[in-house]
Design an enzyme around this catalytic site. Structure first.
Site, PDB file in Angstrom:
ATOM      1  N   SER A   1       2.605 -32.118 -17.687  1.00 56.50           N
ATOM      2  CA  SER A   1       2.706 -31.939 -15.978  1.00 56.50           C
ATOM      3  C   SER A   1       2.503 -30.532 -15.741  1.00 56.50           C
ATOM      4  O   SER A   1       3.053 -29.753 -15.977  1.00 56.50           O
ATOM      5  CB  SER A   1       4.268 -32.593 -15.548  1.00 56.50           C
ATOM      6  N   ALA A   2       1.336 -30.590 -14.636  1.00 54.02           N
ATOM      7  CA  ALA A   2       0.737 -29.222 -14.418  1.00 54.02           C
ATOM      8  C   ALA A   2       1.149 -29.172 -12.969  1.00 54.02           C
ATOM      9  O   ALA A   2       1.722 -29.967 -12.202  1.00 54.02           O
ATOM     10  CB  ALA A   2      -0.871 -28.992 -14.885  1.00 54.02           C
ATOM     11  N   SER A   3       0.379 -28.381 -12.453  1.00 54.60           N
ATOM     12  CA  SER A   3       0.855 -27.783 -11.020  1.00 54.60           C
ATOM     13  C   SER A   3      -0.008 -28.587  -9.949  1.00 54.60           C
ATOM     14  O   SER A   3       0.602 -28.981  -8.840  1.00 54.60           O
ATOM     15  CB  SER A   3       0.157 -26.316 -10.615  1.00 54.60           C
TER      16      SER A   3
ATOM     17  N   LYS B   1      -4.766 -39.291 -15.698  1.00 63.39           N
ATOM     18  CA  LYS B   1      -4.596 -38.007 -15.090  1.00 63.39           C
ATOM     19  C   LYS B   1      -4.165 -38.448 -13.550  1.00 63.39           C
ATOM     20  O   LYS B   1      -5.240 -39.218 -13.019  1.00 63.39           O
ATOM     21  CB  LYS B   1      -5.597 -37.128 -15.301  1.00 63.39           C
TER      22      LYS B   1
ATOM     23  N   ASP C   1     -11.859 -22.418 -16.616  1.00 61.49           N
ATOM     24  CA  ASP C   1     -10.072 -22.366 -16.547  1.00 61.49           C
ATOM     25  C   ASP C   1      -9.630 -22.838 -17.854  1.00 61.49           C
ATOM     26  O   ASP C   1      -8.699 -23.648 -18.137  1.00 61.49           O
ATOM     27  CB  ASP C   1      -9.785 -23.667 -15.581  1.00 61.49           C
TER      28      ASP C   1
END
Length: 513
Positions: free
Chosen positions: A128-130, A149, A284
């Site tokens: 779980s990312a931003s 995703k 990134d």
């Protein structure tokens, strides 16, 4: 909205007692005073270390701030270990949305029940990312293991609020700071906004992933997972589930006898290959987006995911960067200065000798250390800072590349502290430059352009005649403008003479009376 968001940021800053991170300088005195006056804000996480409080604060502020935390977490050469370790948790440990909500988003995007395409969909996210989170599943049609995703709902509203604030701050800097225009702060915020918005379109990420995969098919250096583009939508993306060790788990890599030196060198090779060979680079590459395939521990391979943010350079910037890097490796400071001027990064009127001496003063002290201890990305940043003293405009097109190089070098030094960037990068760049600008390559390009010349040559006399005719017309127009200016100046002189005579006449009349 801007001032409300600014108040929210200050409130979070005060709640997590982050004032101890402020520099003890008079420029921060007003901010310390303001935070001290916000006495009604209740303290949070009082018994936690400063790094953990910073992590929680960034997480509470949302995706823009989480991204900033992700970026600086790789700079262990400038951050205390406890802060870097805490910020590293931002990579894939942000609080997830409810799995049932994620399931509804997927079903709405694909316009089918979840079990129409997938079996064994796990409502508990594996990461779980931003901006998004990831769920595992089995693709029914092939029984392949995949990950899905899913964008967080209403994420655009949160991002726009922070971006609006950043625009406001950028405009204030431009107006209130001397030579603020040279910062190009508004332009940088715009580029950052475009970068974040790209992350909100998973179809674009699917395209980037597929393109990067094509560039590294059968590569020993980097593996990019397969994307099921027919199942991708703006807020949902389905791709192959990869299996590897997170790059940040150095202990596990060592326990599996991974060749750490080779792994660190391949990270540098992957970066320069993307930037110079392909001119399409993953921008990134923080630790949460990189895994290691240890099928052959002595022949480790990177696995790259989350390809939403990519960088592309112009042909000129690509060439000037290569020349700049090579000149730096060869300690040729005159060439570095000439490259900065030729590229247009600094004005053409810049004193090349003064710029050369300033570059030398930055680089030479670094070369007193062993090459393995020199931070190439840090010196590159210092060179940009020196160039700004010579009126260099900030180059937004190089921002992503600079950030990515910081990531790569930071990771490489974590894996193998003795990483020699010179030994790895210099031969690659020298070969690329020879191949790109060799006489053979130039002749090949000339040969390939012959069909265009064959079309253009018959039109050349007509084009020259048009050019001559337009030039004559412009000369006539310039002469007319010049004549009109002369007449205007003559009328202006006559008017001044008349006014002077009138004033003199008035004075005479006054004297007579």
């Amino acid at each position: 909205m801007t001032f409300f968001r600014l108040f929210k940021i200050l409130t979070v800053f005060r709640a997590y007692q982050l004032n101890e991170l402020l520099p003890k300088h008079r420029s921060s005195k007003w901010l310390r005073t303001l935070l001290f006056c916000m006495f009604w804000v209740r303290a949070k996480a009082k018994h936690q270390e400063i790094g953990e409080r910073l992590q929680l604060a960034l997480q509470e502020l949302g995706p823009v701030w989480v991204k900033i935390g992700q970026m600086i977490s790789t700079r262990r050469d400038i951050l205390p270990k406890h802060i870097a370790d805490a910020l590293a948790k931002l990579q894939d440990q942000v609080n997830p949305i409810d799995g049932k909500i994620a399931k509804q988003i997927i079903e709405s995007a694909l316009e089918q029940p979840i079990d129409y395409y997938f079996a064994d969909f796990d409502e508990k996210p594996i990461a779980s990312a931003s901006i998004a989170q990831v769920h595992k599943a089995i693709l029914k049609r092939s029984q392949a293991e995949v990950v899905i995703k899913v964008l967080r709902p209403n994420i655009l509203h949160v991002i726009q609020a922070d971006i609006s604030l950043m625009y406001w701050v950028a405009k204030q800097l431009t107006k209130r700071i001397e030579s603020g225009e040279k910062l190009r702060a508004v332009e940088i915020v715009h580029d950052y906004e475009m970068t974040l918005l790209k992350e909100l379109d998973l179809q674009k990420e699917a395209y980037n992933t597929a393109r990067l995969r094509d560039n590294f098919i059968n590569s020993d250096i980097l593996y990019i997972p397969y994307v099921y583009q027919d199942l991708c939508r703006k807020n949902v993306m389905v791709e192959e589930r990869i299996k590897g060790i997170p790059i940040a788990d150095i202990d596990q890599l060592k326990q599996n006898n991974v060749d750490m030196k080779l792994l660190a060198e391949r990270g540098v090779q992957a970066f320069f290959t993307q930037v110079f060979r392909d001119n399409f680079f993953h921008a990134d590459m923080h630790p949460g987006n990189i895994f290691v395939d240890i099928t052959e521990p002595q022949n480790p391979r990177y696995i790259g995911i989350d390809c939403a943010i990519v960088g592309i350079l112009s042909a000129d910037d690509q060439r000037y960067l290569a020349e700049n890097f090579l000149a730096f490796f060869n300690r040729d400071y005159r060439k570095i200065a000439e490259t900065y001027i030729a590229s247009g990064w600094v004005p053409a009127t810049t004193d090349v000798i003064a710029l050369e001496m300033a570059m030398r003063n930055v680089c030479e002290p670094a070369f007193s250390k062993p090459l393995s201890e020199i931070s190439f990305s840090q010196i590159l940043l210092q060179l940009f800072q020196v160039a700004r003293q010579f009126d260099m405009d900030i180059q937004p097109q190089l921002t992503l590349l600079e950030k990515t190089l910081f990531y790569i070098e930071g990771l490489g030094r974590q894996l193998y502290p003795e990483l020699d960037l010179w030994q790895t990068a210099k031969p690659f760049l020298e070969k690329w430059y020879r191949d790109k600008y060799s006489a053979k390559k130039i002749l090949q390009q000339a040969w390939e352009s012959l069909p265009q010349w064959r079309v253009m040559l018959p039109q050349l006399p007509e084009k020259l005649n048009d050019y001559e005719r337009i030039s004559k017309q412009m000369n006539v127009q310039l002469q007319q403008i010049n004549q009109e200016l002369q007449r205007s100046k003559k009328r202006e002189r006559n008017l001044y003479t008349a006014i002077a005579l009138f004033c003199a006449l008035c004075i005479i009349i006054l004297i007579v009376h």
